[in-house]
Design a protein around this motif. Sequence first.
Motif, PDB file in Angstrom:
ATOM      1  N   MET A 194      49.108  -4.246  13.477  1.00 31.37           N
ATOM      2  CA  MET A 194      49.991  -5.331  13.887  1.00 31.37           C
ATOM      3  C   MET A 194      49.183  -6.620  14.069  1.00 31.37           C
ATOM      4  O   MET A 194      48.215  -6.648  14.834  1.00 31.37           O
ATOM      5  CB  MET A 194      50.692  -4.962  15.193  1.00 31.37           C
ATOM      6  N   ILE A 195      49.562  -7.644  13.341  1.00 35.67           N
ATOM      7  CA  ILE A 195      48.876  -8.929  13.444  1.00 35.67           C
ATOM      8  C   ILE A 195      49.477  -9.724  14.600  1.00 35.67           C
ATOM      9  O   ILE A 195      50.690  -9.906  14.673  1.00 35.67           O
ATOM     10  CB  ILE A 195      48.998  -9.713  12.126  1.00 35.67           C
ATOM     11  N   LYS A 196      48.616 -10.177  15.484  1.00 37.86           N
ATOM     12  CA  LYS A 196      49.045 -10.963  16.638  1.00 37.86           C
ATOM     13  C   LYS A 196      48.210 -12.244  16.705  1.00 37.86           C
ATOM     14  O   LYS A 196      47.102 -12.299  16.162  1.00 37.86           O
ATOM     15  CB  LYS A 196      48.866 -10.159  17.928  1.00 37.86           C
ATOM     16  N   PRO A 197      48.718 -13.263  17.385  1.00 35.55           N
ATOM     17  CA  PRO A 197      47.968 -14.526  17.498  1.00 35.55           C
ATOM     18  C   PRO A 197      46.828 -14.412  18.506  1.00 35.55           C
ATOM     19  O   PRO A 197      46.985 -14.718  19.687  1.00 35.55           O
ATOM     20  CB  PRO A 197      49.037 -15.522  17.958  1.00 35.55           C
ATOM     21  N   THR A 198      45.675 -13.978  18.028  1.00 34.43           N
ATOM     22  CA  THR A 198      44.543 -13.716  18.925  1.00 34.43           C
ATOM     23  C   THR A 198      43.305 -14.546  18.596  1.00 34.43           C
ATOM     24  O   THR A 198      42.252 -14.341  19.197  1.00 34.43           O
ATOM     25  CB  THR A 198      44.161 -12.225  18.872  1.00 34.43           C
ATOM     26  N   ALA A 199      43.401 -15.454  17.643  1.00 34.95           N
ATOM     27  CA  ALA A 199      42.213 -16.200  17.205  1.00 34.95           C
ATOM     28  C   ALA A 199      41.586 -17.001  18.343  1.00 34.95           C
ATOM     29  O   ALA A 199      40.359 -17.056  18.479  1.00 34.95           O
ATOM     30  CB  ALA A 199      42.582 -17.128  16.044  1.00 34.95           C
ATOM     31  N   ARG A 200      42.410 -17.640  19.167  1.00 37.41           N
ATOM     32  CA  ARG A 200      41.885 -18.481  20.247  1.00 37.41           C
ATOM     33  C   ARG A 200      41.323 -17.667  21.400  1.00 37.41           C
ATOM     34  O   ARG A 200      40.393 -18.106  22.082  1.00 37.41           O
ATOM     35  CB  ARG A 200      42.995 -19.393  20.784  1.00 37.41           C
ATOM     36  N   MET A 201      41.904 -16.502  21.624  1.00 41.92           N
ATOM     37  CA  MET A 201      41.523 -15.708  22.790  1.00 41.92           C
ATOM     38  C   MET A 201      40.293 -14.846  22.541  1.00 41.92           C
ATOM     39  O   MET A 201      39.589 -14.480  23.482  1.00 41.92           O
ATOM     40  CB  MET A 201      42.699 -14.814  23.199  1.00 41.92           C
ATOM     41  N   HIS A 202      40.040 -14.504  21.288  1.00 42.21           N
ATOM     42  CA  HIS A 202      38.969 -13.563  20.971  1.00 42.21           C
ATOM     43  C   HIS A 202      37.833 -14.244  20.215  1.00 42.21           C
ATOM     44  O   HIS A 202      37.470 -13.834  19.110  1.00 42.21           O
ATOM     45  CB  HIS A 202      39.527 -12.393  20.159  1.00 42.21           C
ATOM     46  N   LEU A 203      37.288 -15.281  20.802  1.00 42.12           N
ATOM     47  CA  LEU A 203      36.132 -15.938  20.208  1.00 42.12           C
ATOM     48  C   LEU A 203      34.914 -15.032  20.343  1.00 42.12           C
ATOM     49  O   LEU A 203      34.669 -14.458  21.399  1.00 42.12           O
ATOM     50  CB  LEU A 203      35.862 -17.272  20.901  1.00 42.12           C
ATOM     51  N   GLU A 237      52.724 -29.321  15.902  1.00 46.17           N
ATOM     52  CA  GLU A 237      51.805 -29.227  17.029  1.00 46.17           C
ATOM     53  C   GLU A 237      51.768 -27.855  17.707  1.00 46.17           C
ATOM     54  O   GLU A 237      50.978 -27.650  18.623  1.00 46.17           O
ATOM     55  CB  GLU A 237      52.177 -30.283  18.079  1.00 46.17           C
ATOM     56  N   LYS A 238      52.603 -26.928  17.289  1.00 46.31           N
ATOM     57  CA  LYS A 238      52.676 -25.634  17.971  1.00 46.31           C
ATOM     58  C   LYS A 238      51.382 -24.843  17.786  1.00 46.31           C
ATOM     59  O   LYS A 238      51.068 -24.390  16.686  1.00 46.31           O
ATOM     60  CB  LYS A 238      53.872 -24.829  17.464  1.00 46.31           C
ATOM     61  N   VAL A 239      50.664 -24.661  18.878  1.00 50.79           N
ATOM     62  CA  VAL A 239      49.366 -23.991  18.834  1.00 50.79           C
ATOM     63  C   VAL A 239      49.506 -22.530  18.419  1.00 50.79           C
ATOM     64  O   VAL A 239      48.672 -22.002  17.670  1.00 50.79           O
ATOM     65  CB  VAL A 239      48.669 -24.089  20.210  1.00 50.79           C
ATOM     66  N   ASP A 240      50.565 -21.869  18.890  1.00 56.50           N
ATOM     67  CA  ASP A 240      50.695 -20.442  18.601  1.00 56.50           C
ATOM     68  C   ASP A 240      50.949 -20.172  17.118  1.00 56.50           C
ATOM     69  O   ASP A 240      50.592 -19.101  16.610  1.00 56.50           O
ATOM     70  CB  ASP A 240      51.793 -19.806  19.457  1.00 56.50           C
ATOM     71  N   ILE A 241      51.524 -21.132  16.404  1.00 55.39           N
ATOM     72  CA  ILE A 241      51.719 -20.964  14.960  1.00 55.39           C
ATOM     73  C   ILE A 241      50.370 -20.994  14.255  1.00 55.39           C
ATOM     74  O   ILE A 241      50.077 -20.157  13.390  1.00 55.39           O
ATOM     75  CB  ILE A 241      52.645 -22.061  14.397  1.00 55.39           C
ATOM     76  N   SER A 242      49.528 -21.955  14.616  1.00 54.18           N
ATOM     77  CA  SER A 242      48.178 -22.008  14.044  1.00 54.18           C
ATOM     78  C   SER A 242      47.409 -20.735  14.374  1.00 54.18           C
ATOM     79  O   SER A 242      46.681 -20.194  13.527  1.00 54.18           O
ATOM     80  CB  SER A 242      47.420 -23.225  14.591  1.00 54.18           C
ATOM     81  N   ASP A 243      47.568 -20.268  15.589  1.00 54.00           N
ATOM     82  CA  ASP A 243      46.860 -19.065  16.042  1.00 54.00           C
ATOM     83  C   ASP A 243      47.292 -17.850  15.224  1.00 54.00           C
ATOM     84  O   ASP A 243      46.460 -17.061  14.757  1.00 54.00           O
ATOM     85  CB  ASP A 243      47.147 -18.839  17.526  1.00 54.00           C
ATOM     86  N   TYR A 244      48.603 -17.699  15.043  1.00 53.36           N
ATOM     87  CA  TYR A 244      49.096 -16.544  14.286  1.00 53.36           C
ATOM     88  C   TYR A 244      48.636 -16.604  12.831  1.00 53.36           C
ATOM     89  O   TYR A 244      48.170 -15.596  12.273  1.00 53.36           O
ATOM     90  CB  TYR A 244      50.623 -16.469  14.335  1.00 53.36           C
ATOM     91  N   LEU A 245      48.758 -17.758  12.209  1.00 50.81           N
ATOM     92  CA  LEU A 245      48.368 -17.885  10.805  1.00 50.81           C
ATOM     93  C   LEU A 245      46.870 -17.647  10.622  1.00 50.81           C
ATOM     94  O   LEU A 245      46.445 -17.021   9.645  1.00 50.81           O
ATOM     95  CB  LEU A 245      48.750 -19.266  10.278  1.00 50.81           C
ATOM     96  N   ALA A 246      46.067 -18.130  11.559  1.00 48.94           N
ATOM     97  CA  ALA A 246      44.622 -17.899  11.485  1.00 48.94           C
ATOM     98  C   ALA A 246      44.305 -16.413  11.604  1.00 48.94           C
ATOM     99  O   ALA A 246      43.463 -15.881  10.869  1.00 48.94           O
ATOM    100  CB  ALA A 246      43.909 -18.683  12.587  1.00 48.94           C
ATOM    101  N   SER A 247      44.983 -15.746  12.517  1.00 48.36           N
ATOM    102  CA  SER A 247      44.775 -14.304  12.684  1.00 48.36           C
ATOM    103  C   SER A 247      45.204 -13.552  11.434  1.00 48.36           C
ATOM    104  O   SER A 247      44.555 -12.583  11.015  1.00 48.36           O
ATOM    105  CB  SER A 247      45.560 -13.802  13.902  1.00 48.36           C
ATOM    106  N   MET A 248      46.298 -13.999  10.829  1.00 50.21           N
ATOM    107  CA  MET A 248      46.792 -13.353   9.613  1.00 50.21           C
ATOM    108  C   MET A 248      45.822 -13.542   8.450  1.00 50.21           C
ATOM    109  O   MET A 248      45.487 -12.590   7.739  1.00 50.21           O
ATOM    110  CB  MET A 248      48.172 -13.906   9.255  1.00 50.21           C
ATOM    111  N   LEU A 249      45.330 -14.767   8.252  1.00 51.07           N
ATOM    112  CA  LEU A 249      44.407 -15.015   7.149  1.00 51.07           C
ATOM    113  C   LEU A 249      43.085 -14.273   7.351  1.00 51.07           C
ATOM    114  O   LEU A 249      42.501 -13.765   6.387  1.00 51.07           O
ATOM    115  CB  LEU A 249      44.145 -16.510   6.994  1.00 51.07           C
ATOM    116  N   ALA A 250      42.623 -14.205   8.578  1.00 52.02           N
ATOM    117  CA  ALA A 250      41.396 -13.455   8.855  1.00 52.02           C
ATOM    118  C   ALA A 250      41.592 -11.975   8.546  1.00 52.02           C
ATOM    119  O   ALA A 250      40.721 -11.320   7.963  1.00 52.02           O
ATOM    120  CB  ALA A 250      40.981 -13.647  10.310  1.00 52.02           C
ATOM    121  N   GLU A 251      42.748 -11.446   8.914  1.00 49.32           N
ATOM    122  CA  GLU A 251      43.050 -10.038   8.642  1.00 49.32           C
ATOM    123  C   GLU A 251      43.177  -9.793   7.139  1.00 49.32           C
ATOM    124  O   GLU A 251      42.659  -8.803   6.607  1.00 49.32           O
ATOM    125  CB  GLU A 251      44.347  -9.649   9.352  1.00 49.32           C
TER     126      GLU A 251
END
Length: 249
Positions: free
Chosen positions: A1-10, A84-98
């Motif tokens: 499951m992909i979740k918006p974790t890019a900002r939290m898991h540096l 400006e929605k931070v959580d959208i950037s976070d989710y997309l970053a997590s998805m691309l990394a995955e």
Amino acid sequence: MIKPTARMHLSPDDVQFIATTLGKSRAGYEAVLSLLASESDRDAILDDPELFESITTQPAPANISLSLYFYVLIRHALRHFGMEKVDISDYLASMLAEFSKPGRAEMISESSQKEYRYLVDMLAALLEAANAEQEFEIQSHIGNYSMFLAGVFPDYIYKRATYGRPGPDVSYYEQVGSSGYQHASRSRAAEKFNLSEIFSVLASHFSEIRRALNYMADQYMHLDRQPNSMDKMMRRVQDYIASNRMRFS
């Protein structure tokens, strides 16, 4: 499951890179570390233009994680398009990394044994889903896969649709991807994982977000060995015409 974790898991390397880039003195270094430890201050640190410049101008930006790399680039691109929605950037970053993991983009989930290279096969799998949770996994993956291809690899789609055996153009990926996100957003699983609002935004703004990712890929990532090729220019012209049709229709 992909979740918006890019900002939290540096990663530790991420933290060191950020602190070294933005903290020019020992005191500054320590101050950045302190700000990164605070959820309320972390977003402002990650939005610092100097961090973006450092990542995009260095040939190899240290040993930072793909999550941080994609987050900074996506966040910058989305803000360029007024999102400006931070959580959208976070989710997309997590998805691309995955999806950067070998073969992961073609798998419904990380534990899947079967790979799907075409959306039509994913749609067929959706009809055979055994329960609501499987439906959610497939629907969200259809949205993710569509955004991944149409956002990061638009030239691949353009060439397939233009030359040889005809393939679907980007509008097909927008329609199918938006529908996948929309259905996924209404699932109980989306509520459980706090993804309902994120998927709803991705569904309703799929086209705009896809264009922002195109901008990111073209301007920051330079994936194409021929950045000024005629195909790329024609793809942009067609996209410009399509966007204006939507705006004035």
